[in-house]
Every structure is written in C-alpha cells, then in structure tokens.
Design an enzyme around this catalytic site. Structure first.
Site, PDB file in Angstrom:
ATOM      1  N   GLU B 144       5.253  -1.223   3.246  1.00 39.88           N
ATOM      2  CA  GLU B 144       5.065  -1.873   1.939  1.00 39.88           C
ATOM      3  C   GLU B 144       4.983  -3.397   2.059  1.00 39.88           C
ATOM      4  OE1 GLU B 144       4.475  -0.015  -0.604  1.00 39.88           O
ATOM      5  OE2 GLU B 144       5.242   1.934   0.001  1.00 39.88           O
ATOM      6  N   LEU B 145       4.518  -3.875   3.195  1.00 39.37           N
ATOM      7  CA  LEU B 145       4.418  -5.315   3.485  1.00 39.37           C
ATOM      8  C   LEU B 145       5.743  -6.048   3.277  1.00 39.37           C
ATOM      9  CD1 LEU B 145       0.925  -6.731   2.453  1.00 39.37           C
ATOM     10  CD2 LEU B 145       1.670  -5.749   4.608  1.00 39.37           C
TER      11      LEU B 145
END
Lengths: 432, 404
Positions: B144-145
């Site tokens: 999810e970065l």
C-alpha cells in the site's frame, strides 16, 4: 394525536416513541393535542411527580401538562380498565388478554406480580376489549368537536377506529403510524379482528407512517396498501444526560453478563436466546444470561432453561423499571435482541446509550439504521453464540462497538423523526 | 523530457471462510470464493489487459513499457485457479519491456511489526519472481506504498535494490514536485520515485465519473497533461491498482480504448517516452533529498495507516498475529508457517476498518464481510485456532525431544 400509552404509563416502545416524537414536535412549535385512554384518577407516585394538572374539569376529560412539552396538551379519556392498580401494565395486560382469547385453556401463569390480578378478572375484561376501543373512539369524536386541529395522527391499531371516526366527523386528513403489526406480534397466527382494524385504519388513512422499511414491506404485502402512501420514519432516542461515573462491574468480579431485556413473548425470540446461551456455555463458563422482562412465554422459557441444563446460568428478573433498568445495563457486557420480528426496536438504542454493545436480529427495523452493532439471523443460533463469545472473549471488539455505537446512536434523533412527520402533514394540508 | 512510468499493483488476498469459535478445522481459507473472484477478475481485467499491453508493446516496437508488482499470494492463486494468467504475464516479461518489482510476498504490514519477517517475505517474493519471470527485482514497493525514511534505509541495507516507490500527495510533498527522482535522507544508492497522484487518480478513480469536469477523459487530452510536465519535471509516475482496467472501471467506461490509444498519443510528442522504474533510476539523477520522517501510504484521503490501524480491533489483531512469530517459528511446520503468513495480508485488517463504514463507501466495495466487526470476529477465531495448533505441535515436539 391519538395514542394508547405515554410515559410513565408504558409497557413498551410505543409510549417511549410517542413521548420522543411529541417532545421534538413541541420544540419545533407544532401544537399537539394528545388523546389517551387512561385511568388517570388512579395515579400512583411515579407519575404524580411528573405531571402537573392544568385543569381538572368535571366530566370525562382531564388535562395534563408535561414539563418540557410546552406545546403538547394531554387529554385523557376515562377508561373502563381503570381498576388496574398499575397502569404501566395496561398495554401489556391488553396484549395478554387478547392472547388468552386466542389460546383458550392454554393460559400459562404470568409472573407473580401479575398473578395478583387474578385470571378471572382478566377474563372479565377480555370480552370488553373491542368495545373498549370503540368507547375510546366515541370519546375522541366528542373531544374533537371542541378542538381545532389540522391533522389526525393515530398510533397503532387500538387508536385507528378513533382516528377513522374523527376523520369522518371533521373531514381532517388521517395519518396512521404503524409501530407494530399483528404479524410481528403473533407471527402467522393473526387475530382476525385486530388485523381487520389495522387494515381498515391503513386504508382509511391518507398517509401511513412505518417505523422501518421492514414494516413498510409488511404494510404493502400483507395489508395491500400502495407503496406511495407509506412513508418510513425511523424512531430516535433521547440522549440521557446524566453522565454516570459509576464503575461498570460484573456480578461476581470477572463474571460476564449477557442481557435480554424485553417482553418474554414469541415475538422477541427468547428461545433462540437460550439456545445460543447453551452454545456459548460450551465455550466459556464465566458468563451469566440475564432475562429481564415478563410475558406470556416466561414460564415456558424458565422451564426450557432448566430442561437444557443451563438453569443455573440464566437469571430471570421479571419486569424491570427505572433504576433497575439502569443497573442491569451497567452490569451488562452485551445486549442481545433476538427478535423474530421487530418493526423497529428502541431498546437496542437505549442499550447503546448506556454504553452496552448490542447484538440484534436482522429481522428488526433498527438493523436498517444501526451499523456499529452485531447482526445475526434470529434462527442462526450458532452464529449468535459465535458473536456472543467473541464479544466476551475479545475486549477490543466490545470497546470498538461501544465507542462507535454510542456515537452512532446520537445521530438518531427524534428531531429528525418529527421533521419527517411534519413534512407528511404539510403535504396533506396542501392536498386539502 | 517527460518519461511516463506505469506501475500496476496486482494483488488478491486469500480470503478467510466463515469460521466460528466452534470450528476446529485447520482449513481457514475460502477456496470457492477465492477461486471465483480470481477467475472473475482474471476474465474482466488480468487477461484482457495483459493481452492489450502485449499488443501495444509489439505495436510500438519496444517503446511502450510498463511495470508490475504482483504479490506472491496472488501468483499462488493464479497457479491454482487460472494458470493462463501466469502465461500472459510471462509473455509480457519476455518482451524485455516489462519490469517486475519486489514487495512482501504476503502483501503484509510486516515492516511495522517484524523486520526479520519483513526481509524474509521480500526475499521469498523476489525468489518467486525470478523463478516465474526470469528477472531479479531491483526496485521495491512496500504494501500500500507505506513508506518513511526508515523504510528506505532498511531497504538500502538489504543491498538488493536500487529504488523504492512512495506516495506523492500534495500534503506530503508540500511545494515539492513528484515529477523528479529523489534520494531518501541517509541513503547513498537508493533512489526514490513518487507517485503523481493527480494524474494517477484521474485514471484510477475519476475516469468514469460523469460529474468530473474533464469527463470523458480521452487519451489525447491525458497526453496533453503529460506534455505540460515538460520543463517542470522529468518523469510522470502513474501508479495504480491493475484492477483499474476492467474491474474498478468497467469495460463499458471505455477504459480499454483509453489505454490502447494512450501510447500513440503520448509518443506523438518527440520528448516523451515510456520507462520502467529501473530505467528511470538509471537515467535520472536525484533532484534532491526527500525527507519523509512520518509514515505515509497511498490509501484513502488521509494517506496514512488508518485504514489498517485505525481502531482497537485492528491494532489488537495485528498485535496478536505478530506476537505469534516465535511460537510459529519454534513449531517448525511449513503448514503453520504458510497459514500464519497468509493471515498477515493487509486486506484482513482493511476489512476491520470502521472509518466511513456507516457511509458505505469504497471500503465496503472491497469487503467480503457485512461489517468490520464480523471480519474481526472471524479473524480472531482463526488466529486462536492457529495458536492452539502451534501449542499442541510444540507440546508434542517437547515430549518427543527427550527420547530423541
């Protein structure tokens, strides 16, 4: 407005709903004239404190004024059933009486308090049930002639004949408010005369207000009312202002409490609660199941708990009120409403208001408005038990449900319900 | 010069089956649901989009390039339920125009809870990519970065990677510009690519929104926006979920037409080209040091951890699963290990999110449960069963030890 019960003369959600709704309407500046069939002379201490007589004319009417309800005027019509010493039981008694009519010979004993009234006495009044309703209608017509109003708003079937009569005499538009239907109370074993009254009321009304989409569907499919006539107005809940600092404590230290609070009747699903309790006890032991309330299935439920071998884990408190209700909420770790059919269900809102997480059946109107609660099909005992265990076993679940639930319940305000009713009124008044 | 760098995230979790406190079975995952979702998304998105990309790469003779990060848990599901998807990914890999990046095999939040587990999952994932597609990932993107300075230093210290990806939303960057390559503070080699969130989200979220003033978005218009970056940046990083194509944006929105015309429109401008993350890193020098001491992610408007760690249930579930690490490792059992690691996938915690739950939004769309509470109950029941299995395993192991 035509009602059947009003605090403190209440046995269930109807009175609470009428109180909340009229209070909000009063604040909006809507003038409400509330007609009640009440044995008002038989006042006991609880309501004497709350009511201040405005005038006590001779004759059949008594006017009352509630503090905080400045635009609401009360007219109480003397009732045949006034000999009851405890008016709170009024509606409950009537329900019971009716049920006895249906189940002749199968009458199970009611709780000790109620038994004091004696079965023969109940039978005596039972026959008068419908004429009583018509007497109320007649009185209401008499009252209406002397009053000025724009809309007639009738709450639940017992007031529909009065609503129809007043509408016929005055030509004012009739709104019927359906808090419950015969199908909710009796399943498929409907009492035909009651159904007929309900149906007649709904068809005679220009608008029908349902307390949920669930109820709206029943009204459309079972009573043949067209959909465009039925509006949904959800109930609200009054935020209780007192911030109790009392610590939440269980009965025996780490003993957990799972609470059932409501009438112990077929509609409320007490047997599903017990079946789930049995499953829960297979998994955890330090838990007690408290069943607070009374009703025609109480004895059967007690027997059932014993038969299942969990009698020592299930406590029956009888009908609770006032402070006892507060106390039981404070002890509870979870409130369960396993209703088979619940048009709305105000009780879970009150539980949330008391910081108690709730598990409700999907067959309830309140399930449509609450998201931060656990939901289960009433018949899915295994899943009900699974969720009860989870709440008792995983504290973060209880915490999150409580925090979000308490916040969510604040958004369900009577003010919004009153506004929706007012919109219905104004539409009707344009029509006329 | 404007280089366009596409990166698509490809992931599906192993969803849990309904698991009550009374269940005793060690089968936690919903085979039927996982298979049907995997096949459905394969038919709507993975297969048609892979085929389209392959066609475009061939048509533009290697000038069109993209990159992927495919999670280990999804590759496992492809192998099981729709192996043809792996063939099309492999065909893309063979063109030399497609780069596969590294991430945690289980799409987990292990970076936040266990560094040993974090590194082990990255290595396992890179191994799988090598086996399947014959490439060794050189660029890392975290689940999810999720990113901060410390992550960059941890990744650099692994000595396997040249680059790392992060979110580039305005409130994180301030007046800095995501269209350059940066260096994280304290790193000597590692370079950082930032998501151009506006242009990325124009495709991923706004594409089919009829109330958007730019609707309908056509490839030529989008190419003009990319051209505007010329002179004010070097690279436009378009990072998004791969499911954007055909799943989030359905075929009838015209998303495939948009994609098929985009390379042509972008390449009309002589200064534009398409690069993969490694090529970007090789070509451009860092424009400066990008300091991100606080954790950011690409989720929701908050771009923080609140989608997975926003309430007591989520933090409890995460805490409990990582607390089992030593227990699992002592048990030395590959089934227990695999189950435990699959339970680390971030989606399980996302389902427990109560944020916006009442409003019914994007969280609901991706959620197989009726409510966050149901998902927490289910997860905790599974976790308890897993713990019980570990304890009984290590107990029987302990009994066996003295004799052995």
């Amino acid at each position: 407005m035509l009602g059947w019960e009003f605090p403190p003369f209440i046995s269930g959600g109807l009175g609470t709903a009428c109180f909340g709704l009229t209070k909000a309407m009063s604040n909006m500046g809507i003038e409400v004239l509330f007609v009640l069939p009440r044995p008002v002379e038989q006042t006991d201490q609880t309501h004497v404190r709350m009511l201040t007589p405005k005038s006590t004319p001779s004759g059949k009417e008594v006017h009352y004024e509630y503090e905080g309800l400045r635009n609401v005027q009360f007219l109480a019509v003397e009732s045949m059933l006034s000999p009851y010493a405890s008016p709170e039981y009024y509606k409950e008694k009537l329900d019971e009486v009716l049920r006895e009519k249906r189940q002749v010979g199968q009458m199970s004993g009611a709780e000790a308090e109620e038994r004091a009234f004696g079965a023969h006495e109940e039978m005596h009044y039972a026959g008068d049930m419908f004429s009583e309703i018509h007497r109320y209608a007649n009185s209401a017509v008499g009252l209406a002639a002397a009053e000025d109003f724009d809309v007639i708003h009738a709450h639940d079937w017992m007031t529909y004949p009065a609503g129809i009569a007043v509408a016929a005499v005055t030509g004012k538009p009739l709104v019927v408010h359906v808090h419950s239907t015969e199908f909710d109370r009796s399943g498929e074993h409907v009492n035909q005369p009651i159904y007929d009254i309900e149906r007649r009321g709904m068809h005679a009304a220009e608008k029908v207000i349902a307390v949920s989409h669930l109820t709206r569907n029943t009204i459309i499919s079972r009573y043949g009312v067209t959909g465009d006539k039925v509006e949904v107005v959800y109930n609200g809940v009054d935020r209780n202002g007192d911030s109790r600092i009392m610590p939440r404590s269980g009965i025996g230290g780490d003993e957990k409490i799972v609470l059932f609070l409501g009438r112990i009747t077929m509609q409320k699903g007490p047997e599903y609660f017990l079946m789930a309790a049995k499953r829960v006890l297979e998994e955890i032991d330090n838990v007690k199941f408290v069943m607070a309330g009374s009703g025609d299935m109480m004895n059967r439920t007690i027997e059932m708990a014993a038969e299942m071998g969990i009698g020592h884990k299930v406590l029956f408190t009888g009908f609770l009120r006032g402070e006892d209700v507060e106390k039981v909420y404070q002890m509870a770790d979870l409130y369960v409403m396993p209703s088979v059919s619940e048009p709305f269900g105000i009780a879970p809102l009150e539980a949330l208001n008391h910081d108690v997480p709730v598990l409700i059946s999907k067959q309830s109107g309140v399930a449509e408005v609450l998201t931060h609660v656990l939901k289960v099909d009433f018949w899915d005992v295994n899943e009900m038990a699974n969720k009860i265990v989870a709440v008792l076993k995983y504290p973060p679940l209880q915490l999150t449900l409580r925090e979000h639930g308490n916040f969510e319940v604040r958004r369900l305000r009577w003010q919004d319900a009153a506004q929706k009713c007012a919109r219905v009124y104004s539409e009707l008044m344009v029509h006329v | 010069m404007s280089s366009v760098c596409f990166y698509f995230q490809v992931h599906q979790p192993f969803r849990l089956r309904h698991y009550t406190v009374f269940d005793k079975s060690p089968n936690y995952f919903d085979e039927f649901k996982n298979a049907s979702i995997c096949r459905k998304v394969a038919n709507k998105c993975y297969l048609p989009t892979n085929r389209l990309l392959l066609k475009l790469i061939r048509k533009f003779d290697g000038k069109f390039r993209v990159s992927f990060s495919v999670t280990g848990v999804l590759l496992e599901q492809f192998a099981k339920y729709c192996p043809e998807v792996i063939s099309t990914f492999d065909a893309l890999a063979q063109t030399g125009c497609v780069e596969f990046m590294a991430e945690t095999y289980y799409h987990s939040l292990s970076y936040l809870y266990s560094r040993t587990e974090f590194e082990a999952q990255i290595i396992k994932h890179s191994g799988m990519i090598e086996d399947m597609f014959g490439q060794t990932p050189r660029v890392f993107r975290n689940t999810e970065l999720i990113y901060n300075n410390d992550l960059a230093r941890t990744i650099e210290s692994m000595d396997r990677f040249d680059g790392i990806l992060a979110e580039g939303a305005d409130h994180i960057l301030g007046d800095r510009n995501p269209n350059f390559v940066y260096q994280p503070p304290g790193c000597e080699k590692l370079k950082m690519l930032l998501k151009n969130y506006r242009l990325s989200d124009d495709i991923a979220f706004r594409f089919s929104n009829r109330h958007w003033k730019e609707y309908p978005l056509m490839a030529d218009k989008f190419a003009r926006w990319i051209n505007h970056v010329n002179g004010n940046g070097q690279v436009v990083n378009l990072f998004m979920d791969y499911e954007t194509f055909g799943e989030h944006q359905w075929e009838d929105t015209g998303i495939f037409d948009f994609l098929s015309h985009l390379p042509e429109e972008v390449l009309k401008h002589p200064d534009n080209d398409f690069l993969t993350p490694t090529q970007v890193i090789d070509r451009y020098e860092p424009a400066g040091v990008m300091d991100m001491p606080h954790i950011v992610s690409w989720a929701d408007t908050e771009r923080d951890l609140s989608a997975w760690l926003g309430n007591a249930m989520q933090s409890n579930a995460l805490h409990e699963v990582y607390r089992m690490e030593s227990l699992i490792k002592e048990a030395q059992n590959e089934h227990l290990m695999a189950d435990w690691r699959r339970l680390q996938t971030s989606d399980h915690f996302y389902y427990m999110c109560t944020k916006y739950f009442a409003d019914g939004d994007v969280h609901k769309y991706f959620n197989p449960y009726d409510s966050p509470y149901d998902s927490y109950i289910n997860y905790m029941n599974v976790l308890n069963n897993l713990r019980r299995r570990c304890v009984s395993k290590s107990e029987s192991g302990a009994k066996a030890a003295p004799t052995g």
